[in-house]
Each structure stands twice: as C-alpha cells, then as structure tokens.
Design a protein around this motif. Structure first.
Motif, PDB file in Angstrom:
ATOM      1  N   LEU A  70       0.828  -1.201   0.000  1.00 21.30           N
ATOM      2  CA  LEU A  70       0.000   0.000   0.000  1.00 21.30           C
ATOM      3  C   LEU A  70       0.865   1.254   0.000  1.00 21.30           C
ATOM      4  CD1 LEU A  70      -2.716   1.476   0.169  1.00 21.30           C
ATOM      5  CD2 LEU A  70      -2.576   1.238   2.659  1.00 21.30           C
ATOM      6  N   ARG A  71       1.901   1.276   0.824  1.00 21.44           N
ATOM      7  CA  ARG A  71       2.788   2.440   0.901  1.00 21.44           C
ATOM      8  C   ARG A  71       3.420   2.716  -0.461  1.00 21.44           C
ATOM      9  NH1 ARG A  71       5.400   5.748   4.357  1.00 21.44           N
ATOM     10  NH2 ARG A  71       4.508   4.825   6.214  1.00 21.44           N
ATOM     11  N   SER A  72       3.911   1.679  -1.128  1.00 22.21           N
ATOM     12  CA  SER A  72       4.535   1.900  -2.445  1.00 22.21           C
ATOM     13  C   SER A  72       3.499   2.383  -3.465  1.00 22.21           C
ATOM     14  CB  SER A  72       5.240   0.643  -2.941  1.00 22.21           C
ATOM     15  OG  SER A  72       4.315  -0.370  -3.249  1.00 22.21           O
ATOM     16  N   CYS A  73       2.274   1.873  -3.391  1.00 25.65           N
ATOM     17  CA  CYS A  73       1.212   2.341  -4.294  1.00 25.65           C
ATOM     18  C   CYS A  73       0.889   3.807  -4.041  1.00 25.65           C
ATOM     19  CB  CYS A  73      -0.049   1.492  -4.121  1.00 25.65           C
ATOM     20  SG  CYS A  73       0.100  -0.191  -4.724  1.00 25.65           S
ATOM     21  N   LEU A  74       0.803   4.174  -2.752  1.00 24.98           N
ATOM     22  CA  LEU A  74       0.504   5.571  -2.414  1.00 24.98           C
ATOM     23  C   LEU A  74       1.614   6.502  -2.900  1.00 24.98           C
ATOM     24  CD1 LEU A  74      -0.932   5.166   1.193  1.00 24.98           C
ATOM     25  CD2 LEU A  74      -2.191   5.913  -0.836  1.00 24.98           C
ATOM     26  N   GLU A  75       2.875   6.113  -2.678  1.00 25.99           N
ATOM     27  CA  GLU A  75       3.989   6.954  -3.110  1.00 25.99           C
ATOM     28  C   GLU A  75       3.950   7.180  -4.618  1.00 25.99           C
ATOM     29  OE1 GLU A  75       7.485   4.983  -1.651  1.00 25.99           O
ATOM     30  OE2 GLU A  75       7.240   5.799   0.363  1.00 25.99           O
ATOM     31  N   LYS A  76       3.719   6.111  -5.373  1.00 30.82           N
ATOM     32  CA  LYS A  76       3.661   6.239  -6.835  1.00 30.82           C
ATOM     33  C   LYS A  76       2.497   7.127  -7.262  1.00 30.82           C
ATOM     34  CE  LYS A  76       5.723   1.756  -7.789  1.00 30.82           C
ATOM     35  NZ  LYS A  76       5.462   0.373  -8.221  1.00 30.82           N
ATOM     36  N   LYS A  77       1.357   6.933  -6.650  1.00 27.57           N
ATOM     37  CA  LYS A  77       0.167   7.706  -7.027  1.00 27.57           C
ATOM     38  C   LYS A  77       0.344   9.191  -6.691  1.00 27.57           C
ATOM     39  CE  LYS A  77      -3.945   7.276  -8.741  1.00 27.57           C
ATOM     40  NZ  LYS A  77      -4.156   6.920 -10.107  1.00 27.57           N
ATOM     41  N   PHE A  78       0.902   9.480  -5.508  1.00 24.54           N
ATOM     42  CA  PHE A  78       1.118  10.871  -5.106  1.00 24.54           C
ATOM     43  C   PHE A  78       2.141  11.543  -6.030  1.00 24.54           C
ATOM     44  CE2 PHE A  78      -0.039   9.880  -0.404  1.00 24.54           C
ATOM     45  CZ  PHE A  78      -1.374   9.870  -0.732  1.00 24.54           C
ATOM     46  N   LYS A  79       3.224  10.837  -6.349  1.00 26.10           N
ATOM     47  CA  LYS A  79       4.233  11.414  -7.247  1.00 26.10           C
ATOM     48  C   LYS A  79       3.636  11.671  -8.625  1.00 26.10           C
ATOM     49  CE  LYS A  79       8.274   9.564  -4.911  1.00 26.10           C
ATOM     50  NZ  LYS A  79       9.375   8.604  -4.940  1.00 26.10           N
ATOM     51  N   SER A  80       2.811  10.749  -9.095  1.00 27.67           N
ATOM     52  CA  SER A  80       2.159  10.935 -10.392  1.00 27.67           C
ATOM     53  C   SER A  80       1.256  12.172 -10.377  1.00 27.67           C
ATOM     54  CB  SER A  80       1.322   9.707 -10.763  1.00 27.67           C
ATOM     55  OG  SER A  80       2.138   8.598 -10.953  1.00 27.67           O
ATOM     56  N   GLU A  81       0.538  12.358  -9.279  1.00 31.13           N
ATOM     57  CA  GLU A  81      -0.349  13.514  -9.177  1.00 31.13           C
ATOM     58  C   GLU A  81       0.449  14.815  -9.143  1.00 31.13           C
ATOM     59  OE1 GLU A  81      -3.751  15.933  -8.794  1.00 31.13           O
ATOM     60  OE2 GLU A  81      -3.427  13.931  -9.585  1.00 31.13           O
ATOM     61  N   LEU A  82       1.561  14.828  -8.399  1.00 33.15           N
ATOM     62  CA  LEU A  82       2.395  16.037  -8.377  1.00 33.15           C
ATOM     63  C   LEU A  82       2.977  16.320  -9.755  1.00 33.15           C
ATOM     64  CD1 LEU A  82       4.306  15.773  -4.989  1.00 33.15           C
ATOM     65  CD2 LEU A  82       2.605  17.459  -5.645  1.00 33.15           C
ATOM     66  N   THR A  83       3.416  15.284 -10.442  1.00 32.79           N
ATOM     67  CA  THR A  83       3.954  15.460 -11.794  1.00 32.79           C
ATOM     68  C   THR A  83       2.883  16.024 -12.718  1.00 32.79           C
ATOM     69  OG1 THR A  83       5.480  13.622 -11.469  1.00 32.79           O
ATOM     70  CG2 THR A  83       5.028  14.261 -13.740  1.00 32.79           C
ATOM     71  N   ARG A  84       1.671  15.492 -12.621  1.00 25.24           N
ATOM     72  CA  ARG A  84       0.575  15.980 -13.455  1.00 25.24           C
ATOM     73  C   ARG A  84       0.298  17.454 -13.181  1.00 25.24           C
ATOM     74  NH1 ARG A  84      -4.501  17.303 -13.262  1.00 25.24           N
ATOM     75  NH2 ARG A  84      -4.717  16.909 -11.045  1.00 25.24           N
ATOM     76  N   ARG A  85       0.306  17.839 -11.911  1.00 28.09           N
ATOM     77  CA  ARG A  85       0.050  19.248 -11.564  1.00 28.09           C
ATOM     78  C   ARG A  85       1.156  20.165 -12.076  1.00 28.09           C
ATOM     79  NH1 ARG A  85      -2.934  19.584  -5.758  1.00 28.09           N
ATOM     80  NH2 ARG A  85      -4.526  18.020  -6.211  1.00 28.09           N
ATOM     81  N   HIS A  86       2.402  19.722 -11.956  1.00 30.45           N
ATOM     82  CA  HIS A  86       3.510  20.544 -12.452  1.00 30.45           C
ATOM     83  C   HIS A  86       3.474  20.647 -13.965  1.00 30.45           C
ATOM     84  CE1 HIS A  86       5.447  21.302  -8.683  1.00 30.45           C
ATOM     85  NE2 HIS A  86       5.469  20.015  -8.389  1.00 30.45           N
ATOM     86  N   ARG A  87       3.084  19.583 -14.628  1.00 30.42           N
ATOM     87  CA  ARG A  87       2.984  19.598 -16.082  1.00 30.42           C
ATOM     88  C   ARG A  87       1.946  20.624 -16.522  1.00 30.42           C
ATOM     89  NH1 ARG A  87       1.999  14.305 -17.165  1.00 30.42           N
ATOM     90  NH2 ARG A  87       4.225  13.915 -17.060  1.00 30.42           N
ATOM     91  N   GLN A  88       0.826  20.686 -15.811  1.00 31.72           N
ATOM     92  CA  GLN A  88      -0.202  21.669 -16.145  1.00 31.72           C
ATOM     93  C   GLN A  88       0.330  23.085 -15.987  1.00 31.72           C
ATOM     94  OE1 GLN A  88      -3.394  20.407 -13.540  1.00 31.72           O
ATOM     95  NE2 GLN A  88      -4.572  19.678 -15.289  1.00 31.72           N
ATOM     96  N   LYS A  89       1.120  23.323 -14.939  1.00 29.27           N
ATOM     97  CA  LYS A  89       1.694  24.651 -14.735  1.00 29.27           C
ATOM     98  C   LYS A  89       2.637  25.003 -15.874  1.00 29.27           C
ATOM     99  CE  LYS A  89       1.611  24.487  -9.707  1.00 29.27           C
ATOM    100  NZ  LYS A  89       2.453  24.381  -8.518  1.00 29.27           N
ATOM    101  N   ARG A  90       3.457  24.024 -16.310  1.00 31.97           N
ATOM    102  CA  ARG A  90       4.403  24.294 -17.393  1.00 31.97           C
ATOM    103  C   ARG A  90       3.672  24.591 -18.694  1.00 31.97           C
ATOM    104  NH1 ARG A  90       7.206  19.870 -15.074  1.00 31.97           N
ATOM    105  NH2 ARG A  90       6.441  18.509 -16.709  1.00 31.97           N
TER     106      ARG A  90
END
Length: 193
Positions: A70-90
C-alpha cells in the motif's frame, strides 16, 4: 497468520481513516515541496481510491506485506499527481507572454501599448491639485527625465502612437520600451503624489 478478505482494510478504515492519513502524511513530509492546505483533501481522496485499488491488486504470494504494498502504491500515485500538476503549470507558462514583448506584425508595438490601465502617468501629471501645486510636481517630474524621455512625453501628449514616436525619434522598440519604463517607474512617478 495472514489477514484475509476485507479484514485487511479494517485497520485503515477505522477511526475516520486515521491510519491511512498517518501513512499519507509521512509520505507528504518527504516531498521536496510542501502541500498547500487545500491540497490535503485532494490527496486524501487519492489515498482512499488507492487503498481500494491496492486491496484489489494485492496478492499475498507477492512476498511483501499489504502495508508495504500500500505504501509503495501511495507513493507512486502521489508522485504521479504532483507530476501531473507541475505539467499543467508548465503548459500554462508556455502560453504566457511578456507585456513588454514586441509583436511580430512589424508595428513594433507591445501589449502594454494596448492594455488600458487604471493609472496614467501623464493624466496624473496634469491633474489639478490644491493651490496649483501640480505645476511644481510636474516640473520636478520632468526635471528627472532625459532629453529623449521628454521628447517621448511631448509626443505622447500630442497623441502620437508608439511606432510613430519610434520612427520620429529614430529609436528601436527596445530603446523606446526602456525609456517608457523609466518614465513610469515608481522612483520618478512618486513625485506626482
């Protein structure tokens, strides 16, 4: 003895999802950037969704505990969400245009020449004040300007457009913009108040 079935979810769902929030918060603390308070609800929602998906994908034969999975799934999902948000800003930043940038139409005008403003330096310069004190302020303002800036001021007051002024004074769009910036700078304009 391994926990089976829906019982594996119980520790995470008890007490208003306290354990899931605790795990999520420990992951948030390791991010390079802090989350805004408004983002926590979004990420807790992602954590709830990820918990259910992890439960459905988990196989005890993987050789890892459900907690670790679960921890590894959460880390991957959170990182993906942050990447998606930064991509939108760029993506949004790519469409940003400087107000001082000269347009490509050959008119040597910039957006600032066309955007109306609440503050007009020249209007403030000629505004009536008590006892005729505006004349002294205008004189002090003009005394701070270079000869070229005074020429620009006179032509602007006469109603000439920026590209006409540049042509008449034989100056580049960049030189015109720099002079205008200096004329409108707070250091010069504060005299008028």
């Amino acid at each position: 003895m391994a926990i089976s079935g829906v019982a594996i979810l119980e520790p995470y769902c008890e007490d208003d999802m306290r354990l899931l929030r605790k795990i999520s918060n420990s992951i948030f603390r390791r991010f390079n950037e802090p989350l805004a308070k408004a983002d926590y609800d979004d990420f807790y929602s992602i954590a709830n969704e990820t918990l259910w998906k992890a439960y459905n994908a988990y196989n005890p034969d993987m050789g890892v505990s459900f907690d670790g999975f679960l921890r590894s799934c959460l880390e991957k999902k959170f990182k993906s969400e942050l990447t998606r948000r930064h991509r939108q800003k760029r993506i949004i930043d790519r469409f940003a245009v400087s107000l001082d940038a000269v347009d490509g139409d050959g008119d040597d005008c910039c957006l600032l020449d066309f955007i109306p403003s609440d503050f007009d330096t020249f209007e403030e310069a000629v505004k009536e004040t008590d006892g005729g004190g505006h004349r002294d302020k205008v004189r002090r303002y003009i005394a701070r300007l270079s000869n070229q800036q005074i020429a620009i001021l006179n032509l602007l007051v006469d109603g000439y457009k920026p590209n006409e002024i540049q042509r008449m004074l034989e100056m580049s769009p960049k030189g015109y913009a720099e002079n205008l910036y200096t004329m409108r700078s707070y250091e010069n304009v504060k005299i008028l108040f």
